[in-house]
Design a protein around this motif. Structure first.
Motif, PDB file in Angstrom:
ATOM      1  N   ALA A  52       0.807  -1.220   0.000  1.00  0.00           N
ATOM      2  CA  ALA A  52       0.000   0.000   0.000  1.00  0.00           C
ATOM      3  C   ALA A  52       0.840   1.271   0.000  1.00  0.00           C
ATOM      4  O   ALA A  52       0.289   2.368  -0.101  1.00  0.00           O
ATOM      5  N   GLY A  53       2.163   1.146   0.141  1.00  0.00           N
ATOM      6  CA  GLY A  53       3.035   2.299   0.051  1.00  0.00           C
ATOM      7  C   GLY A  53       3.356   2.977   1.363  1.00  0.00           C
ATOM      8  O   GLY A  53       3.853   4.106   1.358  1.00  0.00           O
ATOM      9  N   THR A  54       3.108   2.344   2.494  1.00  0.00           N
ATOM     10  CA  THR A  54       3.425   2.965   3.782  1.00  0.00           C
ATOM     11  C   THR A  54       4.933   2.957   4.001  1.00  0.00           C
ATOM     12  O   THR A  54       5.647   2.059   3.544  1.00  0.00           O
ATOM     13  N   ASP A  55       5.407   3.956   4.740  1.00  0.00           N
ATOM     14  CA  ASP A  55       6.836   3.997   5.021  1.00  0.00           C
ATOM     15  C   ASP A  55       7.138   3.251   6.316  1.00  0.00           C
ATOM     16  O   ASP A  55       6.240   2.737   6.995  1.00  0.00           O
ATOM     17  N   VAL A  56       8.429   3.193   6.665  1.00  0.00           N
ATOM     18  CA  VAL A  56       8.861   2.399   7.813  1.00  0.00           C
ATOM     19  C   VAL A  56       8.253   2.918   9.109  1.00  0.00           C
ATOM     20  O   VAL A  56       7.790   2.136   9.953  1.00  0.00           O
ATOM     21  N   ALA A  57       8.229   4.228   9.283  1.00  0.00           N
ATOM     22  CA  ALA A  57       7.706   4.801  10.524  1.00  0.00           C
ATOM     23  C   ALA A  57       6.232   4.467  10.708  1.00  0.00           C
ATOM     24  O   ALA A  57       5.787   4.133  11.814  1.00  0.00           O
ATOM     25  N   GLU A  58       5.459   4.538   9.634  1.00  0.00           N
ATOM     26  CA  GLU A  58       4.033   4.205   9.727  1.00  0.00           C
ATOM     27  C   GLU A  58       3.840   2.742  10.091  1.00  0.00           C
ATOM     28  O   GLU A  58       2.994   2.397  10.908  1.00  0.00           O
ATOM     29  N   ARG A  59       4.637   1.865   9.478  1.00  0.00           N
ATOM     30  CA  ARG A  59       4.485   0.443   9.773  1.00  0.00           C
ATOM     31  C   ARG A  59       4.849   0.145  11.217  1.00  0.00           C
ATOM     32  O   ARG A  59       4.147  -0.618  11.902  1.00  0.00           O
ATOM     33  N   LEU A  60       5.940   0.730  11.690  1.00  0.00           N
ATOM     34  CA  LEU A  60       6.328   0.489  13.070  1.00  0.00           C
ATOM     35  C   LEU A  60       5.302   1.042  14.048  1.00  0.00           C
ATOM     36  O   LEU A  60       5.013   0.440  15.085  1.00  0.00           O
ATOM     37  N   SER A  61       4.706   2.183  13.723  1.00  0.00           N
ATOM     38  CA  SER A  61       3.705   2.771  14.603  1.00  0.00           C
ATOM     39  C   SER A  61       2.440   1.937  14.655  1.00  0.00           C
ATOM     40  O   SER A  61       1.794   1.822  15.694  1.00  0.00           O
ATOM     41  N   ALA A  62       2.075   1.320  13.516  1.00  0.00           N
ATOM     42  CA  ALA A  62       0.825   0.565  13.462  1.00  0.00           C
ATOM     43  C   ALA A  62       0.974  -0.868  13.932  1.00  0.00           C
ATOM     44  O   ALA A  62       0.062  -1.432  14.540  1.00  0.00           O
ATOM     45  N   LEU A  63       2.128  -1.472  13.672  1.00  0.00           N
ATOM     46  CA  LEU A  63       2.247  -2.911  13.866  1.00  0.00           C
ATOM     47  C   LEU A  63       2.775  -3.311  15.226  1.00  0.00           C
ATOM     48  O   LEU A  63       2.352  -4.319  15.770  1.00  0.00           O
TER      49      LEU A  63
END
Length: 316
Positions: A52-63
């Motif tokens: 979906a194009g999320t960056d590393v910071a977004e993935r770490l924040s969500a996961l």
């Protein structure tokens, strides 16, 4: 054959045909609606976020990353079952639903029973469900970990660096191990050292197997050695421990079933006696000693069940 067919009722044939047709239709709809992509992007929740194009910071924040000290918090529990980290919203919604149910039950069962029922349904029950999902997820992670270690070991023997071997696990293995190792990759690419990232993985999944993995990588990182061989031996040890657990559960199955039956028999006998001869207990309900004796009996039954389950459930 013609004689046999002439004896068959056409109505039954029509009924069987309609039943089989409905069964095939339901099964076809189930398979159509439950179809999943088999490409790499759909193997895990993290890979879908990558697609979906999320960056590393977004993935770490969500996961993932619960912070240190949050091991028993509501946020950590919700994160461990794959829910977004919004414990305040969960608390507000649970309390509002509990208040609404309390207002509806107030006229029927009184204030205290209504509050207890509402809190049990909208606060305690969701927490128990999330804890059950978390435990099942941890068991699945422990079951997938030996395969992940074998995959990492093959990559290391082929000459790939450890980061690439971990990324291969994240890209090729399904959830939940794929997402957890993907978080490990994101943390390393975001600036964490390998040892620190693996230790955080062991903190997110606080099982013995992941602690062994974190200790092995930390020791190898500090002293050197053949990490591929270490991971292979570790996966063999984990499989051996899992096999031992299954053998112990199989050997103790009879005792666990007996414990359940013996714990349920008193309640079954009381229920049957109350149905067959209502006056058996109904005649003594009004006696002053009935409540104390009933409470004593329930306490002894609970202690008996606790002792039985302690005898047939083993920690290993």
């Amino acid at each position: 054959m013609t004689d046999i067919l002439s004896r068959v009722d056409p109505g039954w044939l029509l009924f069987v045909g309609v039943f089989l047709g409905a069964l095939l239709l339901i099964e076809g709809m189930r398979q159509l609606l439950s179809r999943r992509e088999t490409n790499t992007e759909a193997r895990s929740r993290r890979m879908r976020m990558v697609a979906a194009g999320t960056d590393v910071a977004e993935r770490l924040s969500a996961l993932a990353p619960r912070q240190a000290g949050e091991g028993g918090s509501l946020a950590a529990l919700m994160t461990s079952v794959g829910l977004s980290r919004s414990p305040a919203l969960y608390v507000v919604v649970a309390l509002l639903c509990a208040a609404a149910l309390t207002a509806m039950l107030l006229q029927l069962i009184g204030l205290i029973p209504a509050i207890v029922t509402a809190l049990s349904l909208f606060v305690l029950l969701p927490l128990l469900i999330m804890m059950s999902i978390r435990d099942a997820r941890r068991q699945k992670l422990s079951a997938q970990l030996p395969d992940a270690l074998d995959l990492m070991a093959r990559g290391l023997r082929a000459g790939h660096p450890l980061n690439t071997s971990i990324a291969t696990v994240a890209e090729t293995m399904p959830d939940p191990i794929g997402t957890e190792f993907g978080i490990l990759v994101d943390q390393i690419s975001y600036g964490d050292e390998m040892v620190v990232a693996v230790r955080k993985l062991a903190e997110r999944v606080p099982t013995e197997d992941f602690r062994y993995l974190a200790a092995s990588i930390a020791i190898q990182h500090g002293t050197g050695g053949n990490l591929g061989r270490i991971l292979t031996v570790l996966s063999q040890v984990m499989r051996g421990r899992a096999m031992t657990r299954r053998k112990i559960k199989a050997m103790s199955a009879e005792g666990r079933v007996s414990a359940v039956i013996l714990s349920c028999i008193p309640f079954l006998m009381v229920g049957l006696n109350s149905i067959i001869t209502p006056e058996y207990y109904g005649g003594v309900v009004g006696d002053p000693l009935f409540i104390p004796l009933a409470f004593t009996a329930l306490t002894l039954i609970a202690l008996n069940a606790l002792v039985l389950f302690k005898l047939v459930n083993f920690k290993f």
